[in-house]
Design a protein around this motif. Structure first.
Motif, PDB file in Angstrom:
ATOM      1  N   ALA A   1       4.401   7.376   0.473  1.00 44.12           N
ATOM      2  CA  ALA A   1       5.431   6.428   0.061  1.00 44.12           C
ATOM      3  C   ALA A   1       4.880   5.020   0.149  1.00 44.12           C
ATOM      4  CB  ALA A   1       6.669   6.569   0.937  1.00 44.12           C
ATOM      5  N   ILE A   2       5.518   4.092  -0.562  1.00 40.94           N
ATOM      6  CA  ILE A   2       5.105   2.697  -0.499  1.00 40.94           C
ATOM      7  C   ILE A   2       5.543   2.125   0.844  1.00 40.94           C
ATOM      8  CG2 ILE A   2       7.204   1.746  -1.541  1.00 40.94           C
ATOM      9  CD1 ILE A   2       5.283  -0.198  -3.072  1.00 40.94           C
ATOM     10  N   ASN A   3       4.719   1.219   1.380  1.00 42.93           N
ATOM     11  CA  ASN A   3       4.904   0.750   2.758  1.00 42.93           C
ATOM     12  C   ASN A   3       5.880  -0.429   2.848  1.00 42.93           C
ATOM     13  OD1 ASN A   3       4.399   0.805   5.532  1.00 42.93           O
ATOM     14  ND2 ASN A   3       2.767  -0.714   5.370  1.00 42.93           N
ATOM     15  N   GLN A   4       7.050  -0.297   2.224  1.00 42.96           N
ATOM     16  CA  GLN A   4       8.070  -1.336   2.326  1.00 42.96           C
ATOM     17  C   GLN A   4       9.412  -0.711   2.008  1.00 42.96           C
ATOM     18  OE1 GLN A   4       8.419  -3.799  -1.576  1.00 42.96           O
ATOM     19  NE2 GLN A   4       6.213  -3.633  -1.168  1.00 42.96           N
ATOM     20  N   GLY A   5      10.465  -1.344   2.498  1.00 45.05           N
ATOM     21  CA  GLY A   5      11.795  -0.823   2.227  1.00 45.05           C
ATOM     22  C   GLY A   5      12.848  -1.627   2.944  1.00 45.05           C
ATOM     23  N   ALA A   6      14.108  -1.364   2.588  1.00 46.20           N
ATOM     24  CA  ALA A   6      15.248  -2.057   3.188  1.00 46.20           C
ATOM     25  C   ALA A   6      15.881  -1.162   4.232  1.00 46.20           C
ATOM     26  CB  ALA A   6      16.263  -2.420   2.112  1.00 46.20           C
ATOM     27  N   GLY A   7      16.016  -1.685   5.441  1.00 46.76           N
ATOM     28  CA  GLY A   7      16.642  -0.939   6.525  1.00 46.76           C
ATOM     29  C   GLY A   7      18.117  -1.275   6.616  1.00 46.76           C
ATOM     30  N   ASP A   8      18.965  -0.267   6.607  1.00 46.07           N
ATOM     31  CA  ASP A   8      20.410  -0.452   6.690  1.00 46.07           C
ATOM     32  C   ASP A   8      20.890  -0.283   8.118  1.00 46.07           C
ATOM     33  OD1 ASP A   8      21.269  -0.722   3.831  1.00 46.07           O
ATOM     34  OD2 ASP A   8      20.208   1.187   3.685  1.00 46.07           O
ATOM     35  N   VAL A   9      21.756  -1.180   8.560  1.00 42.18           N
ATOM     36  CA  VAL A   9      22.404  -1.050   9.866  1.00 42.18           C
ATOM     37  C   VAL A   9      23.514  -0.009   9.738  1.00 42.18           C
ATOM     38  CG1 VAL A   9      23.780  -2.229  11.615  1.00 42.18           C
ATOM     39  CG2 VAL A   9      21.875  -3.411  10.518  1.00 42.18           C
ATOM     40  N   VAL A  10      23.519   1.002  10.600  1.00 44.18           N
ATOM     41  CA  VAL A  10      24.512   2.078  10.540  1.00 44.18           C
ATOM     42  C   VAL A  10      25.109   2.281  11.931  1.00 44.18           C
ATOM     43  CG1 VAL A  10      23.356   3.230   8.616  1.00 44.18           C
ATOM     44  CG2 VAL A  10      22.763   3.863  10.958  1.00 44.18           C
ATOM     45  N   ASP A  11      26.243   2.977  11.971  1.00 40.85           N
ATOM     46  CA  ASP A  11      26.835   3.306  13.268  1.00 40.85           C
ATOM     47  C   ASP A  11      26.670   4.775  13.598  1.00 40.85           C
ATOM     48  OD1 ASP A  11      28.556   4.471  11.509  1.00 40.85           O
ATOM     49  OD2 ASP A  11      30.318   3.312  12.083  1.00 40.85           O
ATOM     50  N   ARG A  12      26.018   5.519  12.702  1.00 41.86           N
ATOM     51  CA  ARG A  12      25.714   6.931  12.935  1.00 41.86           C
ATOM     52  C   ARG A  12      24.583   7.319  12.009  1.00 41.86           C
ATOM     53  NH1 ARG A  12      28.133  11.360  15.149  1.00 41.86           N
ATOM     54  NH2 ARG A  12      27.688  13.369  14.208  1.00 41.86           N
ATOM     55  N   TRP A  13      23.650   8.107  12.525  1.00 45.31           N
ATOM     56  CA  TRP A  13      22.538   8.533  11.667  1.00 45.31           C
ATOM     57  C   TRP A  13      23.097   9.345  10.494  1.00 45.31           C
ATOM     58  CZ3 TRP A  13      18.917   5.593  12.914  1.00 45.31           C
ATOM     59  CH2 TRP A  13      18.459   5.406  14.215  1.00 45.31           C
ATOM     60  N   PRO A  14      22.690   9.038   9.271  1.00 47.92           N
ATOM     61  CA  PRO A  14      23.187   9.804   8.121  1.00 47.92           C
ATOM     62  C   PRO A  14      22.551  11.184   8.070  1.00 47.92           C
ATOM     63  CG  PRO A  14      21.568   8.203   7.399  1.00 47.92           C
ATOM     64  CD  PRO A  14      21.814   7.936   8.864  1.00 47.92           C
TER      65      PRO A  14
ATOM     66  N   GLU B   1       0.830  -1.208   0.000  1.00 46.21           N
ATOM     67  CA  GLU B   1       0.000   0.000   0.000  1.00 46.21           C
ATOM     68  C   GLU B   1       0.865   1.258   0.000  1.00 46.21           C
ATOM     69  OE1 GLU B   1      -3.732   1.793   2.649  1.00 46.21           O
ATOM     70  OE2 GLU B   1      -2.821  -0.151   3.130  1.00 46.21           O
ATOM     71  N   ARG B   2       0.433   2.281  -0.716  1.00 44.55           N
ATOM     72  CA  ARG B   2       1.076   3.589  -0.644  1.00 44.55           C
ATOM     73  C   ARG B   2       0.342   4.402   0.422  1.00 44.55           C
ATOM     74  NH1 ARG B   2       2.579   5.418  -6.889  1.00 44.55           N
ATOM     75  NH2 ARG B   2       3.831   3.574  -7.387  1.00 44.55           N
ATOM     76  N   ILE B   3       1.069   4.799   1.431  1.00 41.21           N
ATOM     77  CA  ILE B   3       0.428   5.441   2.581  1.00 41.21           C
ATOM     78  C   ILE B   3       1.064   6.792   2.856  1.00 41.21           C
ATOM     79  CG2 ILE B   3      -0.198   3.235   3.619  1.00 41.21           C
ATOM     80  CD1 ILE B   3       2.112   3.545   5.546  1.00 41.21           C
ATOM     81  N   TRP B   4       0.367   7.595   3.652  1.00 41.55           N
ATOM     82  CA  TRP B   4       0.848   8.925   4.030  1.00 41.55           C
ATOM     83  C   TRP B   4       1.564   8.837   5.373  1.00 41.55           C
ATOM     84  CZ3 TRP B   4       0.830  12.873   0.735  1.00 41.55           C
ATOM     85  CH2 TRP B   4      -0.057  12.835  -0.349  1.00 41.55           C
ATOM     86  N   PHE B   5       2.817   9.294   5.396  1.00 43.11           N
ATOM     87  CA  PHE B   5       3.606   9.359   6.621  1.00 43.11           C
ATOM     88  C   PHE B   5       3.653  10.798   7.108  1.00 43.11           C
ATOM     89  CE2 PHE B   5       5.119   5.524   4.600  1.00 43.11           C
ATOM     90  CZ  PHE B   5       5.362   4.653   5.657  1.00 43.11           C
ATOM     91  N   THR B   6       3.443  10.976   8.391  1.00 44.36           N
ATOM     92  CA  THR B   6       3.535  12.309   8.989  1.00 44.36           C
ATOM     93  C   THR B   6       4.932  12.508   9.561  1.00 44.36           C
ATOM     94  OG1 THR B   6       1.192  12.284   9.579  1.00 44.36           O
ATOM     95  CG2 THR B   6       2.605  13.876  10.729  1.00 44.36           C
ATOM     96  N   PRO B   7       5.702  13.464   9.036  1.00 46.94           N
ATOM     97  CA  PRO B   7       7.048  13.695   9.580  1.00 46.94           C
ATOM     98  C   PRO B   7       7.012  13.961  11.087  1.00 46.94           C
ATOM     99  CG  PRO B   7       6.775  14.869   7.514  1.00 46.94           C
ATOM    100  CD  PRO B   7       5.417  14.339   7.887  1.00 46.94           C
ATOM    101  N   GLY B   8       7.882  13.257  11.794  1.00 44.20           N
ATOM    102  CA  GLY B   8       7.931  13.386  13.244  1.00 44.20           C
ATOM    103  C   GLY B   8       7.088  12.368  13.969  1.00 44.20           C
ATOM    104  N   SER B   9       6.246  11.625  13.248  1.00 49.98           N
ATOM    105  CA  SER B   9       5.363  10.656  13.903  1.00 49.98           C
ATOM    106  C   SER B   9       6.095   9.339  14.145  1.00 49.98           C
ATOM    107  CB  SER B   9       4.123  10.400  13.048  1.00 49.98           C
ATOM    108  OG  SER B   9       4.482   9.797  11.818  1.00 49.98           O
TER     109      SER B   9
END
Length: 581
Positions: free
Chosen positions: A568-581, A480-488
């Motif tokens: 945005a579409i409700n799927q994606g790949a999460g990357d492991v990081v050592d610092r927020w980009p 599904e393509r859904i609406w994301f609220t920034p900060g939520s």
């Protein structure tokens, strides 16, 4: 271990409940984190036995607490899971374990908008109305007796040790029932003065007392940037000492909301809402009619503490980049007032000419959180606040970039060098009055939550190049393509599907839940030619395991931007990081 002061060591067993550790203790009971059948619970054990010279009648209070809880079944009230007696004879009540923050910790850690705070109190008033309909009075409502559950943000009323119900035995030998002084209604103190020579006089606690306590809680969250600190507070229950209304203490608070709080904490109980059902309706109507001025945090995160509170159930989510003294903020407000008025007029002109979108009117949509580092209120509530008292502590400071005015309809660059306060004023007026993409929230670079690197390496066995395929928000379907609220806040989940490599399911099996926040990053303003949606997950819970801090980032393409939200579409790949980009 004695009969009168029970202390259960880690590893002890009580009727099949395996004790992990002590969570806290008070005058009447000790609370432990316990486990049974692989699930966590809270075990509340009376300090005294029935026949142990119990001056405080803690055993009788535990019996009454168990009886009270068995009368209630509401999603925003703690649920009992059983009761019985330890080997020493001390009574216990087993409760659901709520992994969450107290209201004060939630305020400092999550920086909720005024709209989000009001939404919590709508649910609390509804739960109290349910409780009162069944003849139950809590009698000790305060910020630490409400938890906000991390997984879904639901408020849970806890600690019924002072509660009573219709026809319950009077356990108090004093004039007033047990409770906390700050949250007592002023009529309780008047009663004591009027009956000081009557040793058998007992105050009859009423629904109006509960409404007053709830009003004090709301007042404190709206006016105090650090409600977890035990510092001096504005006295609200002295009949002879007036207090400033909330919008005078904190100019971010809309005056209509401040007026509603004043009715809840009125010195005259007849001027408060007639009952909690009426209060629930008023709060809900107020929430539904709230505008853009409610979509900002009650306090700028820069006013709050940078460090996490001990025992708050999680690590700080950000670090402070620099202090912003309250006095400087007040000077900025005064210096920028004329500019704000002028810009407000300019925004009105731009809106009429059709160069920028109209304000947000869909109040049913998720709340839009504006950039939290703005220290100025909306024009409607502009006022210079008096000096305020500090109050409690915890949480961390999140510094966001100042929102930009969109290219279309952007006012010409002011040639003179503007102060930080004036820049913030311009950004806030344009963002709130226009409801436009200028109010986007951008994540900044900062270190991951404390302990995340260690947890990912040692506990989860994740590597730097690991990726996890996720349903970004588990409330919606994967395609599904859904609406994301920034900060939520969003909760992602690893789906059960074919095609994922073996290692993925070894270190993050199906059902693994990721907790984090959505942001809008790209300057492309929502076009589909580059990444725009960013979700940062800072906590994870694998099936059957405890929650751990992590650093996982998902970037996804956006397919639209409207009313401060990104599609945005409700799927994606999460990357492991050592610092927020």
């Amino acid at each position: 271990m004695t009969a009168n002061l029970l202390r259960l060591p880690s590893g002890a067993m009580v009727d099949g409940w395996h004790v992990s550790r002590e969570l806290g203790n008070g005058g009447f009971a000790v609370v432990y984190l316990v486990e049974k059948s692989g699930k966590p619970y809270a075990l509340k054990v009376a300090r005294h036995r029935e026949a142990s010279g119990d001056d405080k009648r803690t055993h009788a209070r535990m019996v009454r607490e168990a009886t009270t809880l068995l009368m209630l079944n509401h999603p925003n009230i703690i649920r009992p899971q059983g009761h019985g007696h330890a080997e020493t004879g001390n009574m216990y009540v087993a409760l659901e374990y709520v992994d969450g923050w107290t209201l004060a910790e939630w305020k400092e850690r999550k920086h909720p908008t005024i709209h989000e705070i009001l939404r919590v109190f709508v649910k609390l008033a509804s739960a109290l109305s349910y409780m009162h309909d069944r003849g139950v009075l809590h009698r000790d409502l305060k910020l630490v007796n409400v938890l906000i559950r991390k997984s879904d943000g639901e408020p849970i009323i806890i600690d019924f040790g002072c509660a009573t119900y219709s026809l319950a035995e009077d356990l108090t030998e004093e004039g007033l029932p047990p409770g906390t002084e700050r949250f007592r209604a002023p009529e309780q103190f008047s009663f004591l003065r009027e009956h000081k020579n009557e040793h058998r006089a007992r105050y009859a606690f009423k629904v109006a007392d509960e409404i007053f306590a709830l009003g004090v809680m709301l007042y404190d969250l709206l006016t105090d940037p650090r409600p977890t600190e035990n510092n001096r507070r504005k006295i609200l229950n002295d009949p002879l000492l007036p207090h400033p209304p909330a919008f005078r203490v904190n100019p971010r608070i809309p005056e209509p909301l401040s007026d509603l709080v004043e009715t809840m904490i009125s010195r005259d109980p007849s001027k408060r809402p007639v009952d909690t059902e009426a209060l629930s309706r008023e709060l809900k109507e107020h929430l539904e009619s709230s505008g853009a001025e409610y979509m900002v945090p009650a306090h700028a995160p820069s006013e709050q503490c940078p460090s996490g509170a001990p025992g708050a159930g999680g690590a700080p989510t950000a670090i402070q980049s620099g202090p912003t003294p309250r006095r400087s903020a007040s000077r900025a407000i005064a210096a920028s007032a004329a500019l704000v008025v002028a810009l407000a007029a300019a925004v009105t002109f731009w809106r009429v000419s059709g160069d920028i979108p109209a304000p947000l009117t869909d109040h049913s949509a998720p709340p839009m959180t504006s950039a939290p580092d703005m220290s100025l209120p909306s024009p409607a509530s502009m006022a210079i606040p008096p000096a305020t008292d500090a109050v409690q502590k915890e949480g961390s400071t999140v510094k966001m970039d100042t929102p930009e005015v969109p290219a279309q309809g952007r006012p010409q660059r002011v040639q003179k060098r503007m102060s930080a306060g004036e820049c913030a004023a311009m950004s806030l007026v344009v963002a709130l009055a226009a409801g436009c993409p200028g109010s986007q929230i951008r994540p900044e670079s900062f270190t991951c939550p404390a302990g995340a690197a260690r947890a990912m390496l040692n506990d989860l066995h994740w590597k730097d190049d690991d990726q996890f395929f996720l349903v970004l928000d588990d409330r919606y379907d994967i395609d599904e393509r859904i609406w994301f609220t920034p900060g939520s806040e969003v909760v992602g989940v690893v789906p059960k599907m074919k095609g994922l490599d073996r290692r993925h399911y070894e270190v993050a099996p199906a059902g693994t839940r990721f907790y984090g926040k959505a942001y809008y990053l790209s300057d492309r303003m929502g076009r589909a030619d580059g990444p725009a949606l960013v979700i940062r997950y800072d906590r994870v819970k694998l099936p059957g395991q405890e929650e751990r801090p992590v650093c996982v980032v998902v970037e996804g393409r956006s397919y639209g931007f409207k009313d401060g939200r990104v599609k945005a579409i409700n799927q994606g790949a999460g990357d492991v990081v050592d610092r927020w980009p």
